[in-house]
Design an enzyme around this catalytic site. Structure first.
Site, PDB file in Angstrom:
ATOM      1  N   SER A   1     -12.880  32.614  56.259  1.00  0.00           N
ATOM      2  CA  SER A   1     -11.641  31.936  55.885  1.00  0.00           C
ATOM      3  C   SER A   1     -11.923  30.449  55.656  1.00  0.00           C
ATOM      4  CB  SER A   1     -10.571  32.174  56.950  1.00  0.00           C
ATOM      5  OG  SER A   1      -9.321  31.682  56.537  1.00  0.00           O
TER       6      SER A   1
ATOM      7  N   ASP B   1      -6.842  41.355  51.219  1.00  0.00           N
ATOM      8  CA  ASP B   1      -6.636  40.064  51.880  1.00  0.00           C
ATOM      9  C   ASP B   1      -5.449  39.366  51.221  1.00  0.00           C
ATOM     10  OD1 ASP B   1      -6.766  37.528  52.961  1.00  0.00           O
ATOM     11  OD2 ASP B   1      -8.870  37.189  52.446  1.00  0.00           O
TER      12      ASP B   1
ATOM     13  N   HIS C   1      -7.386  40.066  55.916  1.00  0.00           N
ATOM     14  CA  HIS C   1      -8.092  38.787  56.002  1.00  0.00           C
ATOM     15  C   HIS C   1      -9.055  38.724  57.174  1.00  0.00           C
ATOM     16  CE1 HIS C   1      -8.712  34.604  55.016  1.00  0.00           C
ATOM     17  NE2 HIS C   1      -8.313  34.194  56.210  1.00  0.00           N
TER      18      HIS C   1
END
Length: 567
Positions: free
Chosen positions: A223, A458, A496
């Site tokens: 991320s 995601d 995610h």
């Protein structure tokens, strides 16, 4: 109150870790170095400052606040957590824990906090952990690395020095997490400088503790940490031998603007209730799930599914409404999510848009940062100004970024924001934050290796942003050159943070094999595991290089051997 954890025998788990380590390909290489016969004394001796001259950017000195020998600890598993991996507190051997801070140049800027963990027996390598969100929380370097299998020892347990940072600002209760960006040095630290500075301090500490610098340095992030990983390859190509970037928030400026646009699309009649999110998810599966040869609630080829599924098929008949259909504004909201955001002002590295989002996993259960639309896009209640905890995370993140990074106006109602009014500021922040420079020639020339992994379900960021970046590197350097040092993989059905479908793979082992033994990755598998020892594998898939995806061939659909990577 902390979530209760189940604790397992430290001796048994460390013995298991030792056996796994003995079988792990990353153990061959430099001879082990030691903190000596009295590690507590050697650890305590590390408290001397690190001079600013040891840091490769303008900086204050590093102060070591403490250096303490930590005893071995047992594995523990929490009942809940913001990701499957976050539930696990891995077993640890005894190590030297170093806490410190790097002084700013601007006295009004916060310090950069860091933690370094030095094993009693060192393998000559190190792993820097990336952060997450807007950072502001110290990354300890003690957790599982991104995408790690739950049944393998952590880097520290394998003999790596590990370290992390808060990126140069500290979250303050009651204050938006983006507020630090009003200070220029804090913003530059968040963008790139803090990771370089902490890396240099960690190298100085390794030299001090073991009498030599690390032979190999790795960076692993997911991320925001994935963005940081790519930033290191682009800005500081001499600093790391191997880099793993998972679900990077790479085109950062585009993401914040697109995420805010997507949130605005759900105001009024456009907001989808949780039952309608489930409706869309079920319709997507009905249209696309079995297209890969098996109905397993995973959309293996989302690119084809985007062409196949039209949300208008769920439009309410005239005069009707309810949870079993979508009104016109809701159909348009779904289309907005999947449409590129066109940048009305120039972004760094010639980027002019942010791609639309993928498909599948819309109703993946939400908890904290885990989940599909209910976590990241729609939330569990209609969006508000200012955002509320029940809103989607992307609305909270994006609207705050527009206020503090671009407009620098905390009271701005982002529904009235026009990017054209902030063109100069957007250009400045884009140059700082957007890890989109395709010129990785210097990183390649020094022998660096880069692995990327995108999760195709995601909704925190679009996987197509990372895919486009990879393709831009190929266009810049040529396929043959890129194949020598870079790979991009995709994980269908994964959200995610690693839930929804098989998502775990030993990327550190694969990276070290490539960097240290010249063995390029091949035959990697993604596994889904129970989050309780012995971390049983419940299903697996081949990890396919983009643009391939796993197609079912025959046999047990829970086994990776039953699939092949196809175009």
């Amino acid at each position: 109150m902390a979530t209760p954890k189940t604790v397992f025998s430290g001796g048994a788990m460390l013995a298991t870790a030792a056996l796994l380590l003995a079988a792990c390909g990353t153990t061959t290489g430099p001879k082990s170095l030691s903190l000596g016969g009295n590690p507590a004394t050697a650890c305590a001796a590390l408290v001397a400052p690190v001079a600013a001259s040891a840091i490769g950017l303008p900086s204050g000195a590093a102060t070591i606040d403490s250096a303490t020998l930590v005893p071995a600890s047992a594995l523990a598993v929490a009942e809940r957590g913001p990701s499957p991996a976050a539930r696990i507190t891995p077993a640890m051997p005894s190590y030297c824990k170093v806490l410190g801070r790097i002084a700013p140049v601007d006295a009004s800027a916060p310090p950069i906090l860091f933690q370094a963990n030095l094993p009693l027996a060192w393998n000559g390598r190190s792993v820097q952990y990336g952060g997450g969100g807007f950072n502001g929380v110290l990354i300890t370097g003690l957790s599982l690395v991104p995408a790690a299998r739950f049944d393998l020892p952590t880097p520290l347990a394998q003999g790596y020095v590990t370290y992390g940072t808060d990126s140069g600002h500290q979250s303050v209760a009651g204050q938006p997490p983006q507020a630090f960006a009003l200070n220029d040095e804090a913003l530059a630290n968040f963008a790139h400088a803090s990771y370089k500075k902490v890396r240099d301090v960690a190298v100085a500490l390794m030299q001090r503790a073991y009498g030599q610098a690390p032979q190999k340095l790795y960076f692993m992030g997911s991320s925001e940490g994935g963005r940081e990983a790519l930033t290191m390859a682009q800005r500081y190509p001499q600093d790391f031998d191997g880099i793993f970037s998972r679900v990077p928030v790479i085109n950062w400026t585009g993401l914040q603007h697109a995420g805010t646009r997507n949130g605005i699309a759900t105001f009024g009649e456009g907001w989808l209730r949780p039952a309608q999110v489930q409706l869309v998810h079920d319709a997507v599966l009905a249209s696309c799930d079995a297209a890969d040869g098996v109905a397993d609630r995973i959309v293996s080829n989302p690119v084809a599914c985007l062409q196949r599924f039209d949300p208008a098929a769920l439009r309410c008949a005239a005069g009707t409404s309810g949870d079993n259909c979508l009104n016109d504004a809701q159909v348009q909201a779904v289309r907005t999510l999947r449409t590129p955001w066109r940048a009305p002002v120039p972004l760094a590295n010639g980027i002019n848009e942010y791609p639309g989002w993928s498909i599948g996993g819309e109703a993946t259960p939400a908890f904290a940062s885990m989940g599909g639309w209910n976590a990241w896009w729609t939330g569990t209640a209609a969006p508000t100004v200012p955002p509320q905890p029940s809103n989607g995370i992307a609305w909270f993140y994006g609207s705050g970024a527009l206020q503090y990074f671009y407009a620098r106006n905390p009271s701005l109602d982002v529904r009235n924001y026009r990017a054209e009014d902030y063109a100069a500021r957007i250009a400045t922040v884009s140059q700082l934050m957007d890890s989109t420079n395709p010129d990785l020639s210097a990183f390649n020339a020094r022998g660096g290796k880069l692995l990327m992994l995108e999760h195709m379900a995601d909704y925190a960021q679009s996987p197509f942003a990372g895919i486009r970046y990879y393709e831009s590197v190929v266009a810049r350097l040529g396929r043959d050159n890129v194949d020598r040092f870079m790979r991009l993989y995709t994980a269908p059905g994964v959200d995610h943070v690693g839930s929804g479908a098989p998502a775990n793979v030993d990327m550190l082992g694969a990276l070290a094999d490539w960097v240290e033994r010249g063995k390029a990755p091949g035959g990697l598998q993604l596994v889904e595991q129970e989050v309780q020892p012995p971390f049983k594998v419940t299903r697996a898939r081949p990890l396919c290089e983009w643009p391939m995806w796993p197609r079912y061939v025959s046999g047990d659909a829970t086994q990776a051997a039953s699939f092949q990577c196809s175009r």
